[in-house]
Design a protein around this motif. Structure first.
Motif, PDB file in Angstrom:
ATOM      1  N   HIS A  47     -12.046  -6.680 -62.568  1.00 40.33           N
ATOM      2  CA  HIS A  47     -11.928  -8.086 -62.317  1.00 40.33           C
ATOM      3  C   HIS A  47     -11.839  -8.606 -63.848  1.00 40.33           C
ATOM      4  N   LYS A  48     -12.286  -8.129 -64.888  1.00 42.77           N
ATOM      5  CA  LYS A  48     -12.075  -8.447 -66.053  1.00 42.77           C
ATOM      6  C   LYS A  48     -10.771  -8.078 -66.668  1.00 42.77           C
ATOM      7  N   ARG A  49      -9.839  -9.213 -66.794  1.00 40.67           N
ATOM      8  CA  ARG A  49      -8.447  -8.809 -67.558  1.00 40.67           C
ATOM      9  C   ARG A  49      -7.749  -9.908 -68.379  1.00 40.67           C
ATOM     10  N   SER A  50      -6.889  -9.719 -69.158  1.00 37.01           N
ATOM     11  CA  SER A  50      -6.554 -10.859 -70.233  1.00 37.01           C
ATOM     12  C   SER A  50      -5.700 -11.832 -69.605  1.00 37.01           C
ATOM     13  N   ARG A  51      -5.633 -12.989 -70.223  1.00 37.77           N
ATOM     14  CA  ARG A  51      -4.910 -13.982 -69.709  1.00 37.77           C
ATOM     15  C   ARG A  51      -3.364 -13.595 -69.540  1.00 37.77           C
ATOM     16  N   GLN A  53      -2.397 -10.765 -68.805  1.00 36.83           N
ATOM     17  CA  GLN A  53      -2.290  -9.970 -67.438  1.00 36.83           C
ATOM     18  C   GLN A  53      -2.186 -10.907 -66.158  1.00 36.83           C
ATOM     19  N   ASN A  54      -3.200 -12.052 -66.318  1.00 35.35           N
ATOM     20  CA  ASN A  54      -3.294 -13.011 -65.258  1.00 35.35           C
ATOM     21  C   ASN A  54      -1.910 -13.329 -65.026  1.00 35.35           C
ATOM     22  N   GLU A  57       0.679 -11.257 -63.445  1.00 34.28           N
ATOM     23  CA  GLU A  57       0.415 -11.235 -61.877  1.00 34.28           C
ATOM     24  C   GLU A  57       0.518 -12.286 -61.039  1.00 34.28           C
ATOM     25  N   ILE A  58       0.238 -13.487 -61.770  1.00 33.65           N
ATOM     26  CA  ILE A  58       0.634 -14.611 -61.039  1.00 33.65           C
ATOM     27  C   ILE A  58       2.138 -14.797 -60.608  1.00 33.65           C
TER      28      ILE A  58
ATOM     29  N   ILE B  34      -2.512  -4.345 -59.392  1.00 33.33           N
ATOM     30  CA  ILE B  34      -2.875  -5.038 -58.308  1.00 33.33           C
ATOM     31  C   ILE B  34      -3.313  -4.347 -57.190  1.00 33.33           C
ATOM     32  N   ARG B  37      -6.675  -2.780 -57.932  1.00 39.58           N
ATOM     33  CA  ARG B  37      -7.591  -3.670 -57.672  1.00 39.58           C
ATOM     34  C   ARG B  37      -8.074  -3.904 -56.182  1.00 39.58           C
TER      35      ARG B  37
END
Lengths: 232, 257
Positions: A47-51, A53-54, A57-58, B34, B37
């Motif tokens: 659940h802890k990830r870098s911005r 990576q976010n 992913e988005i 993903i 996760r």
């Protein structure tokens, strides 16, 4: 007036040339590839990830969701092709804010190359999904008379893809250049912002249309196979 | 505008290369992360479901055990209460019986003491009466008490009624003329002869007398033949005295608080 970055040639040996289109494409490729490599090198499955990576992913999940909404049954296999189209065009457009940058999508050669890729990808995925015979039969539907019209449709829509993107990108750059000569301060900035918007919209349109064409080439197969799976 | 086919080919190649690069460095790692996760979340959810199910099962088991424990507790409490009640009753009964026994023993002891006292009073009274009578007789005349008793008994024999005399004759004849003369004191030979002589005068048949000293006669003398008896002693007087003393003692006890 320069209409395309193709006209800026850095090096040429016979038909082989190294112009701004190719060079800036390489630049974009490098930035995208190296940026992705750096970010994805330390991915966290938790659940802890870098911005960054976010962000990626988005983007990736957003592309996958869009493809799924268009009607492609297994979106993940099309993410590579359609996602790269979108990212390449969008990133090229965003980079126009960098002074001296020439967007490769402002070249008709680039847009034709992208359209040709779509032109090839549609039958590739269609044959992959439906099989060769079934895909070719789709050209004579609903009747054999429609065969030439279908072929013309295939070619014309590919041309339309290329010209639409080129026209939008080129026109945007040209308007900015014209306005720059008339009102050098305020209007070019506003038009650059408009150009960013137009470029992102064009990236979306190009990739969505490519997805629609692929979906059209594969959807028949799905509707036929569904009852069979129910029977099983 | 010129369409440069070399550039088109180069851009197509570049685009295909970019697709490969992006798949290699962007899509695959991101989608893999993903998926990992989602798998992790699914595992956690499944684990949470399992734990919840286990917790519910444990809760159910605990509730069941608790109910069983409560039931067992109530049973044991009820059993203990009934046992305590029976024990209490038993102990009360035992205590009551023991108290009754003690009371009976005490009463028996009191009666025994009273009897002992009565006997002591009787003996003492006898001794006192004898002493007084002896002293009085010694002061008034030359006769001893034993002589007076023998004299009184002889007079008693002489004053005996005809019916009583007949019963005594029958008793003597049934024992072939043998009779026993019991006395509280040792009779002298003269007193024995006197007795033998008196009986010879009163009864036509010869009577053989056996003399025996019996201190319990309390200063008396008696003639016994085949269960028939003629006697004189001061035991009757002493009994009367004892009765009056008893009455006095009882009256004294009833007046106690």
């Amino acid at each position: 007036m320069r209409l395309s970055p193709d006209e800026i040639v850095y090096w040429q040996y016979g038909p082989i040339k190294l112009n701004a289109t190719i060079v800036f494409t390489w630049g974009i490729m490098l930035v995208l590839a190296i940026g992705s490599m750096i970010i994805t090198r330390r991915l966290q499955p938790g659940h802890k990830r870098s911005r960054w990576q976010n962000l990626l992913e988005i983007i990736v999940t957003g592309i996958e969701a869009q493809i799924g909404e268009i009607g492609l049954s297994s979106p993940r296999q099309y993410v590579g092709f359609l996602g790269t189209i979108f990212l390449f065009i969008a990133f090229s457009t965003l980079c126009t804010v960098i002074p001296g940058f020439e967007s490769p999508t402002g070249s008709l050669s680039t847009t034709i190359a992208l359209a040709l890729c779509v032109f090839v990808a549609v039958p590739f995925y269609g044959i992959k999904e439906k099989g060769l015979g079934s895909y070719l039969k789709s050209y004579v539907k609903p009747t054999f008379i429609m065969l030439p019209f279908n072929i013309i449709s295939e070619i014309s829509r590919t041309m339309a893809l290329a010209v639409r993107l080129f026209g939008n990108m080129m026109s945007g750059a040209m308007i900015i250049a014209i306005l720059f000569t008339i009102t050098p301060f305020l209007f070019p900035i506003i038009m650059t912002l408009f150009g960013l918007l137009t470029g992102l919209v064009q990236a979306y349109i190009f990739s969505v249309l490519a997805a629609v064409y692929i979906a059209a080439a594969t959807v028949t197969h799905k509707t036929k196979t569904e009852p069979k799976t129910e029977e099983q | 505008m010129i369409i440069d086919w070399f550039v088109i080919a180069a851009q197509a190649f570049n685009f295909l290369l970019l697709i490969w690069l992006m798949k290699r460095f962007l899509y695959k790692p991101i989608l893999k992360a993903i998926d990992a996760r989602e798998k992790l979340i699914a595992e956690k959810l499944a684990d949470a479901d399992r734990k919840e199910a286990a917790a519910q099962a444990e809760q159910k088991e605990f509730q069941q055990k608790n109910e069983e424990f409560e039931q067992r507790h109530a049973e044991l409490l009820s059993q203990a209460t009934s046992e305590a009640e029976s024990q209490r009753r038993r102990l009360l009964n035992e205590a009551s019986e023991e108290a009754d026994n003690l009371r009976a023993k005490r009463q028996e002891m009191l009666i025994h003491d009273a009897q002992k006292l009565d006997r002591a009073i009787g003996l003492r009274t006898q001794e006192e009466v004898f002493a007084i009578a002896r002293k009085a007789l010694a002061d008034l005349s030359s006769d001893s008490l034993e002589e007076r008793i023998c004299e009184v008994f002889t007079r008693r024999l002489r004053d005996m009624g005809s019916e009583e005399k007949e019963r005594l004759i029958k008793a003597l004849s049934a024992q072939s003329g043998t009779a026993q003369l019991n006395s509280a004191f040792e009779l002298s030979q003269a007193q024995r002869n006197n007795m033998q002589k008196t009986l010879g005068e009163l009864f036509p048949t010869e009577i053989r007398l056996k003399f025996k000293t019996v201190p319990e006669l309390i200063g008396g003398i008696e003639l016994v033949a085949n269960g028939h008896k003629i006697a004189w002693n001061i035991a009757d007087y002493i009994a009367s005295l004892e009765e009056s003393v008893d009455r006095l003692i009882k009256e004294g006890r009833s007046n106690e608080p």
